[in-house]
Design a protein around this motif. Structure first.
Motif, mmCIF file in Angstrom:
data_model
loop_
_atom_site.group_PDB
_atom_site.id
_atom_site.type_symbol
_atom_site.label_atom_id
_atom_site.label_comp_id
_atom_site.label_asym_id
_atom_site.label_seq_id
_atom_site.Cartn_x
_atom_site.Cartn_y
_atom_site.Cartn_z
ATOM 1 N N TYR A 304 20.412 40.490 72.288
ATOM 2 C CA TYR A 304 19.415 41.320 71.927
ATOM 3 C C TYR A 304 18.734 40.867 70.644
ATOM 4 O O TYR A 304 17.011 41.460 71.003
ATOM 5 N N ASN A 305 18.738 39.884 70.021
ATOM 6 C CA ASN A 305 17.167 40.403 69.210
ATOM 7 C C ASN A 305 16.867 38.364 69.696
ATOM 8 O O ASN A 305 15.757 37.958 68.592
ATOM 9 N N GLY A 306 16.723 38.059 70.374
ATOM 10 C CA GLY A 306 16.183 36.977 70.734
ATOM 11 C C GLY A 306 17.101 35.865 70.329
ATOM 12 O O GLY A 306 16.656 34.523 70.414
ATOM 13 N N GLU A 307 19.074 36.145 70.063
ATOM 14 C CA GLU A 307 18.652 34.874 70.145
ATOM 15 C C GLU A 307 19.811 33.654 71.196
ATOM 16 O O GLU A 307 19.872 34.287 72.116
ATOM 17 N N LYS A 308 19.838 32.892 70.624
ATOM 18 C CA LYS A 308 20.098 31.936 72.293
ATOM 19 C C LYS A 308 21.711 31.875 72.411
ATOM 20 O O LYS A 308 22.354 32.387 71.925
ATOM 21 N N CYS A 309 22.102 32.040 74.341
ATOM 22 C CA CYS A 309 22.872 32.524 74.174
ATOM 23 C C CYS A 309 23.744 31.434 75.862
ATOM 24 O O CYS A 309 22.884 31.418 76.446
ATOM 25 N N HIS A 310 24.715 31.466 75.503
ATOM 26 C CA HIS A 310 25.415 31.316 76.735
ATOM 27 C C HIS A 310 27.314 31.990 76.836
ATOM 28 O O HIS A 310 27.627 32.438 76.430
ATOM 29 N N ILE A 311 27.073 31.716 78.178
ATOM 30 C CA ILE A 311 28.405 32.367 78.707
ATOM 31 C C ILE A 311 29.110 30.951 78.969
ATOM 32 O O ILE A 311 29.366 29.932 79.353
ATOM 33 N N LYS A 312 31.130 32.136 78.566
ATOM 34 C CA LYS A 312 32.437 30.716 78.419
ATOM 35 C C LYS A 312 32.484 31.938 79.666
ATOM 36 O O LYS A 312 33.338 32.404 79.299
ATOM 37 N N PHE A 313 32.868 30.700 81.037
ATOM 38 C CA PHE A 313 33.507 31.733 81.990
ATOM 39 C C PHE A 313 35.081 30.407 82.428
ATOM 40 O O PHE A 313 34.705 29.655 82.294
ATOM 41 N N TYR A 314 36.012 31.588 82.106
ATOM 42 C CA TYR A 314 37.241 31.341 81.739
ATOM 43 C C TYR A 314 37.851 31.214 83.245
ATOM 44 O O TYR A 314 37.802 32.221 84.138
ATOM 45 N N PRO A 360 24.369 44.577 80.451
ATOM 46 C CA PRO A 360 24.289 44.704 81.643
ATOM 47 C C PRO A 360 24.557 43.637 82.554
ATOM 48 O O PRO A 360 24.246 44.645 83.547
ATOM 49 N N TYR A 361 24.036 42.452 82.528
ATOM 50 C CA TYR A 361 24.000 41.382 82.995
ATOM 51 C C TYR A 361 24.812 40.811 83.839
ATOM 52 O O TYR A 361 25.522 40.333 84.791
ATOM 53 N N TRP A 362 26.609 42.123 83.146
ATOM 54 C CA TRP A 362 27.897 40.924 83.068
ATOM 55 C C TRP A 362 28.079 41.107 84.899
ATOM 56 O O TRP A 362 28.602 39.882 85.818
ATOM 57 N N ASP A 363 27.899 42.220 85.488
ATOM 58 C CA ASP A 363 28.224 42.442 87.324
ATOM 59 C C ASP A 363 27.306 41.660 87.549
ATOM 60 O O ASP A 363 27.985 41.731 88.545
ATOM 61 N N LYS A 364 26.792 41.676 87.115
ATOM 62 C CA LYS A 364 25.271 40.238 88.641
ATOM 63 C C LYS A 364 25.069 39.330 88.475
ATOM 64 O O LYS A 364 25.511 38.018 89.630
ATOM 65 N N VAL A 365 25.654 38.612 87.015
ATOM 66 C CA VAL A 365 25.990 37.460 87.030
ATOM 67 C C VAL A 365 26.880 36.202 87.379
ATOM 68 O O VAL A 365 27.395 35.814 87.174
#
Length: 440
Positions: A304-314, A360-365
């Protein structure tokens, strides 16, 4: 008392608890004796004050105010001393009871370990599975108890044992030193080299907690060899030299764009270095080490505030005991890692099922991440990189994904020993359901 996993450990703890009981009982009794002595002294002082008051009242002109003040002071001191004596006696008795309860737990544990040894020695445990081709690992007939051992291999072995021991028909079977290699590394095995239902030392376990061939998932260089289409373009440095293709030189006037240098066999961000260009990556590499080098993904999706992020997919990967069948389960929730914090998708926080969540991106990715992991496992199995066993094998693995602004996903790496949180340590955000599901 703390749970012990071996006979010597359990005996040592019992002896320590008994010694603590002896010392603490002596200290507690000394404290009580001091309070009793203080109460006796106050009682004598009160008696002296009472005597002096009687004598003063018999005088021709008694100082009633002074007599009353002294009497009240003596009575207050005696009351306080008696109250402190009772408090100390009660506190000492409570500590004594608590220590006795802890000793009972330790004694019960030693009894359980002894009974487990007798049961397994008389055939109450699972049979030891031989090499592939010698038959499947069997549960055994007429089993009353199931056994787990912590052989100190590391990873999540002890955690899984703790979850199994919550079940009423599971017990600890003690471990012992097995051998020591030339480097001083000590290996352990179940006592008497007996097979158990679960242990982190695969040879003695009816169910293996390590996938055979996991190195092809864990090692970033090996992973890129068979799924380059799912990952960012990757270069390799070994012994401070480029291996294979060399990145193009970055022009001096080119806009800054970070490059990431990562050791191939390390996880959890412990070896990731951010560099300005490929030359700096080469300079920062070390002898006798292998690295992958990746350029930053263009136009990544930020938090949200421009932070770099990534998913940890289990994921849960299970290999059946026929040696050829693989089953992949992907968990609906996961972690979104950004900056230096974790956010868990539980009860509709960041990775929920609902569409009205605040990420809101979770269901898409999610389907894209799921398909990527499925492709990796399918190729690894077809190419013989994942090897079957004559026993069930399983592993909880996480896949790190980065998402672009166009909602494409790139696989960065797998972690075969991912971070797991227990409800006891993190009541609000934990993975207890995930672990219980994997051990079902």
């Amino acid at each position: 008392y703390e749970r012990a996993w071996g006979i010597e450990e359990s005996l040592e703890q019992f002896q320590c608890l008994m010694k603590q009981h002896e010392l603490q009982s002596s200290v507690g009794q000394s404290h009580v004796s001091v309070r009793q002595l203080q109460a006796k002294v106050c009682a004598l002082q009160a008696a002296d004050v009472a005597k002096a008051a009687r004598e003063a009242l018999g005088a021709a002109q008694p100082d009633l105010a002074a007599v009353m003040l002294e009497a009240k002071s003596a009575a207050r001191q005696l009351s306080l001393a008696l109250r402190m004596q009772k408090i100390k006696e009660r506190h000492s008795a409570e500590r004594l009871k608590m220590m006795e309860e802890e000793i009972k737990k330790s004694n019960a544990e030693m009894t359980s370990l002894r009974e487990g040894i007798e049961d397994v020695s008389s055939g109450g445990g699972p049979p030891l599975a031989g090499p592939i081709g010698a038959g499947k690992a069997e549960v055994g007939a007429n089993r009353k108890w199931f056994y787990c051992s912590d052989c100190h291999v590391g990873g999540h072995g002890q955690r899984f044992c703790r979850y199994l021991l919550k079940r009423p028909n599971w017990r600890i079977y003690p471990s012992e030193r097995w051998f020591e290699d030339r480097n001083g590394q000590v290996s352990h095995c179940p006592l008497g080299k007996k097979a158990v239902d679960f242990t982190d030392e695969t040879y003695f376990s009816r169910i293996a907690m390590h996938i055979k061939g996991r190195i092809w998932l864990e090692d970033k260089r090996k992973l890129y060899e068979f799924v380059p289409d799912l990952m960012p373009y990757t270069y390799v440095i070994q012994n401070r030299q480029w291996v294979g293709e060399v990145p193009e030189k970055v022009a001096p006037d080119a806009p800054p764009w970070p490059w990431f240098l990562k050791e191939t066999d390390r996880n959890w961000g412990t070896s990731v270095v951010c560099c300005a260009n490929p030359d700096e990556c080469l300079q920062r590499s070390k002898d006798d080490a292998t690295y992958v080098v990746q350029k930053h993904i263009p136009d990544p999706l930020h938090y949200y505030n421009g932070e770099k992020c990534h998913i940890k997919f289990y994921n849960l990967l299970v290999g059946l005991d026929d040696g050829v069948t693989w089953r992949l389960y992907t968990y609906r929730d996961g972690y979104l890692q950004y900056i230096d914090r974790f956010v868990k998708g539980v009860s509709g926080d960041h990775y929920p099922h609902e569409a009205d969540n605040d990420w809101p991106y979770w269901d898409k990715v999610y389907p894209k991440c799921q398909a990527g992991v499925a492709t990796v496992i399918k190729r690894a199995a077809e190419q013989g990189k994942l090897e079957g066993r004559n026993k069930v094998q399983f592993e909880i693995i996480s896949a790190d994904y980065i998402v672009t602004a166009s909602e494409d996903v790139y696989l960065l790496e797998f972690n075969t020993g991912p971070v797991l949180k227990d409800a006891e340590d993190s009541p609000d955000v934990h993975d207890a359901g995930m672990v219980d599901g994997a051990l079902h």
